[in-house]
Design a protein around this motif. Structure first.
Motif, short mmCIF file in Angstrom:
data_model
loop_
_atom_site.label_atom_id
_atom_site.label_comp_id
_atom_site.label_asym_id
_atom_site.label_seq_id
_atom_site.Cartn_x
_atom_site.Cartn_y
_atom_site.Cartn_z
N MET A 146 38.21 43.28 81.00
CA MET A 146 38.16 42.07 81.82
C MET A 146 39.20 41.06 81.32
O MET A 146 39.36 40.88 80.12
CB MET A 146 36.75 41.45 81.76
N LYS A 147 39.88 40.42 82.24
CA LYS A 147 40.92 39.45 81.89
C LYS A 147 40.30 38.17 81.33
O LYS A 147 39.22 37.76 81.74
CB LYS A 147 41.75 39.11 83.13
N PRO A 148 41.02 37.51 80.38
CA PRO A 148 40.54 36.26 79.80
C PRO A 148 40.20 35.20 80.84
O PRO A 148 39.21 34.49 80.70
CB PRO A 148 41.71 35.83 78.90
N ARG A 149 41.03 35.07 81.87
CA ARG A 149 40.77 34.06 82.90
C ARG A 149 39.44 34.31 83.59
O ARG A 149 38.66 33.36 83.85
CB ARG A 149 41.91 34.06 83.93
N LYS A 150 39.13 35.56 83.88
CA LYS A 150 37.86 35.91 84.51
C LYS A 150 36.70 35.58 83.60
O LYS A 150 35.65 35.08 84.05
CB LYS A 150 37.87 37.40 84.87
N LEU A 157 39.40 33.71 73.95
CA LEU A 157 39.00 34.63 75.01
C LEU A 157 39.46 36.08 74.78
O LEU A 157 38.82 37.01 75.27
CB LEU A 157 39.54 34.13 76.35
N ASN A 158 40.55 36.26 74.06
CA ASN A 158 41.01 37.63 73.81
C ASN A 158 39.99 38.41 72.99
O ASN A 158 39.78 39.61 73.21
CB ASN A 158 42.36 37.61 73.09
N GLU A 159 39.35 37.73 72.03
CA GLU A 159 38.32 38.39 71.22
C GLU A 159 37.12 38.79 72.09
O GLU A 159 36.57 39.87 71.94
CB GLU A 159 37.84 37.46 70.10
N ILE A 160 36.75 37.90 73.02
CA ILE A 160 35.63 38.20 73.92
C ILE A 160 35.98 39.37 74.82
O ILE A 160 35.15 40.27 75.07
CB ILE A 160 35.26 36.97 74.79
N ALA A 161 37.23 39.39 75.31
CA ALA A 161 37.67 40.47 76.19
C ALA A 161 37.60 41.82 75.46
O ALA A 161 37.20 42.83 76.05
CB ALA A 161 39.09 40.20 76.67
N ALA A 162 37.99 41.83 74.19
CA ALA A 162 37.95 43.07 73.41
C ALA A 162 36.51 43.54 73.22
O ALA A 162 36.21 44.73 73.32
CB ALA A 162 38.62 42.85 72.06
N TYR A 199 34.05 42.85 75.19
CA TYR A 199 33.48 43.21 76.49
C TYR A 199 33.72 44.69 76.80
O TYR A 199 32.91 45.33 77.49
CB TYR A 199 34.10 42.34 77.59
N GLU A 200 34.83 45.23 76.28
CA GLU A 200 35.15 46.63 76.53
C GLU A 200 34.06 47.56 76.01
O GLU A 200 33.82 48.63 76.58
CB GLU A 200 36.49 46.99 75.90
N THR A 201 33.39 47.16 74.93
CA THR A 201 32.37 48.01 74.33
C THR A 201 30.95 47.52 74.60
O THR A 201 30.04 48.32 74.76
CB THR A 201 32.58 48.12 72.81
N SER A 202 30.77 46.19 74.64
CA SER A 202 29.41 45.64 74.77
C SER A 202 29.06 45.14 76.17
O SER A 202 27.90 44.80 76.43
CB SER A 202 29.24 44.47 73.78
N LYS A 203 30.05 45.04 77.06
CA LYS A 203 29.83 44.57 78.44
C LYS A 203 29.13 43.21 78.47
O LYS A 203 29.54 42.30 77.81
CB LYS A 203 29.05 45.63 79.23
N GLU A 204 28.08 43.09 79.27
CA GLU A 204 27.43 41.80 79.48
C GLU A 204 26.82 41.22 78.21
O GLU A 204 26.65 40.00 78.10
CB GLU A 204 26.34 41.93 80.56
N GLN A 205 26.50 42.07 77.26
CA GLN A 205 25.94 41.57 76.00
C GLN A 205 26.92 40.64 75.29
O GLN A 205 26.52 39.65 74.69
CB GLN A 205 25.58 42.74 75.08
N ALA A 206 28.22 40.95 75.41
CA ALA A 206 29.24 40.10 74.79
C ALA A 206 29.23 38.71 75.40
O ALA A 206 29.33 37.70 74.70
CB ALA A 206 30.62 40.74 74.95
N ILE A 207 29.09 38.64 76.73
CA ILE A 207 29.03 37.35 77.42
C ILE A 207 27.76 36.61 77.06
O ILE A 207 27.77 35.41 76.78
CB ILE A 207 29.10 37.54 78.94
N ASP A 208 26.64 37.33 77.04
CA ASP A 208 25.34 36.71 76.73
C ASP A 208 25.36 36.06 75.34
O ASP A 208 24.84 34.96 75.16
CB ASP A 208 24.22 37.76 76.77
N GLU A 209 25.95 36.75 74.37
CA GLU A 209 26.00 36.23 73.01
C GLU A 209 26.84 34.96 72.93
O GLU A 209 26.46 33.99 72.27
CB GLU A 209 26.55 37.29 72.06
N VAL A 210 27.97 34.96 73.62
CA VAL A 210 28.84 33.78 73.59
C VAL A 210 28.15 32.59 74.23
O VAL A 210 28.17 31.47 73.70
CB VAL A 210 30.17 34.07 74.33
N VAL A 211 27.51 32.80 75.37
CA VAL A 211 26.80 31.72 76.06
C VAL A 211 25.69 31.17 75.18
O VAL A 211 25.55 29.94 75.03
CB VAL A 211 26.22 32.22 77.40
N TYR A 212 24.91 32.05 74.58
CA TYR A 212 23.80 31.61 73.74
C TYR A 212 24.28 30.75 72.58
O TYR A 212 23.79 29.64 72.35
CB TYR A 212 23.03 32.82 73.21
N HIS A 213 25.26 31.26 71.83
CA HIS A 213 25.71 30.55 70.65
C HIS A 213 26.49 29.28 71.01
O HIS A 213 26.42 28.29 70.27
CB HIS A 213 26.56 31.47 69.78
#
Length: 272
Positions: free
Chosen positions: A1-5, A45-50, A52-66
């Motif tokens: 997923m792209k950083p902008r997205k 965002l580049n770290e989150i994108a990386a 996301y490739e393995t953790s999918k939505e869990q990566a987004i959930d963790e960022v939002v929570y913290h």
């Protein structure tokens, strides 16, 4: 997923708060800020994108929570007095910012060529890094902060899981309390493992929520440790370093593991 997205998803997920959001296309970062205090956090965002490739939505959930916990904690007045037992050290990479977004110097010490030690006030679900303004306001000294943090660190449980691969033994510290990597600063803990280990003692600090100690018995063990470290580094919420370390005579020395079954120590990698 792209950083902008990813930035668009994060803004949508946190739109229920009265916060300001800013996407920096050049730096690929996403800034979340309280409009009144002007305090906030900046997310790479580049770290989150990386991740996301393995953790999918869990990566987004963790960022939002913290991110939400951190922003809400900023509204509370952090104080050191009466909170001596809530001061702990945290390990960060040498590329981690030395100042807050308000340009206030953070309190830190050098550790290795790859890592630094910052100090944090634990606030429950999150923590606040201690800066110079906070220290001076409450009349603390850097020495007091450091001694208090290391004392509290030694009180944390040192439970671990053990795994054996190709004749090598790996010990994983993953209490998920925010201070797993910090346990590398517990000298008595490292010395106890030095006595336990019969081969070469190596360790890794790929991100803040894991410490790996390895009993390397053969050359394959170095390759395995390198692969583990890179995997953890790529998936960590707060990456520290993809390098491993040798533990010799009470010091950490970064090592480069090159190719198959070969570990080299950089000439300038020794801890100062």
């Amino acid at each position: 997923m792209k950083p902008r997205k990813i930035s668009q998803i994060l803004e949508e997920r946190m739109s229920g708060h009265d916060w300001n959001f800013h996407y920096d296309r050049e730096k690929e970062t996403f800034r979340i800020e309280d409009p009144l205090s002007k305090k906030g956090i900046t997310i790479g965002l580049n770290e989150i994108a990386a991740r996301y490739e393995t953790s999918k939505e869990q990566a987004i959930d963790e960022v939002v929570y913290h991110a939400e916990e951190a922003l809400l904690a900023m509204k509370k007045e952090g104080t050191l007095d009466g909170k001596e037992k809530a001061v702990f050290p945290v390990i960060r990479s040498t590329s981690f910012p030395e100042k807050t977004s308000e340009d206030i110097p953070l309190i830190f010490d050098e550790h290795t060529a790859e890592t630094r030690i910052f100090y944090a006030l634990d606030m429950g679900k999150t923590y606040r890094l201690i800066d110079q303004a906070m220290m001076e306001k409450e009349g603390w000294t850097k020495k007091r902060i450091k001694e208090t943090a290391l004392f509290n660190l030694r009180s944390l449980p040192a439970s671990f899981k053990e795994d054996r691969v190709a004749g090598n033994v790996f010990y994983f510290f993953r209490a998920n309390d925010g201070y797993d990597a910090s346990r590398v600063l517990n000298e008595s803990l490292l010395e106890s493992f030095k006595e336990r280990i019969s081969g070469t003692m190596a360790l890794a600090l790929p991100h803040q929520d894991v410490l790996i100690i390895a009993d390397v018995q053969n050359e394959t063990g170095y390759d395995i440790l390198a692969q583990m470290t890179m995997s953890f580094f790529a998936s960590g919420r707060v990456p520290v370093t993809a390098l491993s370390f040798l533990y010799e005579e009470g010091e950490l020395e970064p090592i480069f593991i090159l190719g198959k079954n070969r570990a080299n120590t950089p000439k300038d990698g020794k801890e100062e």
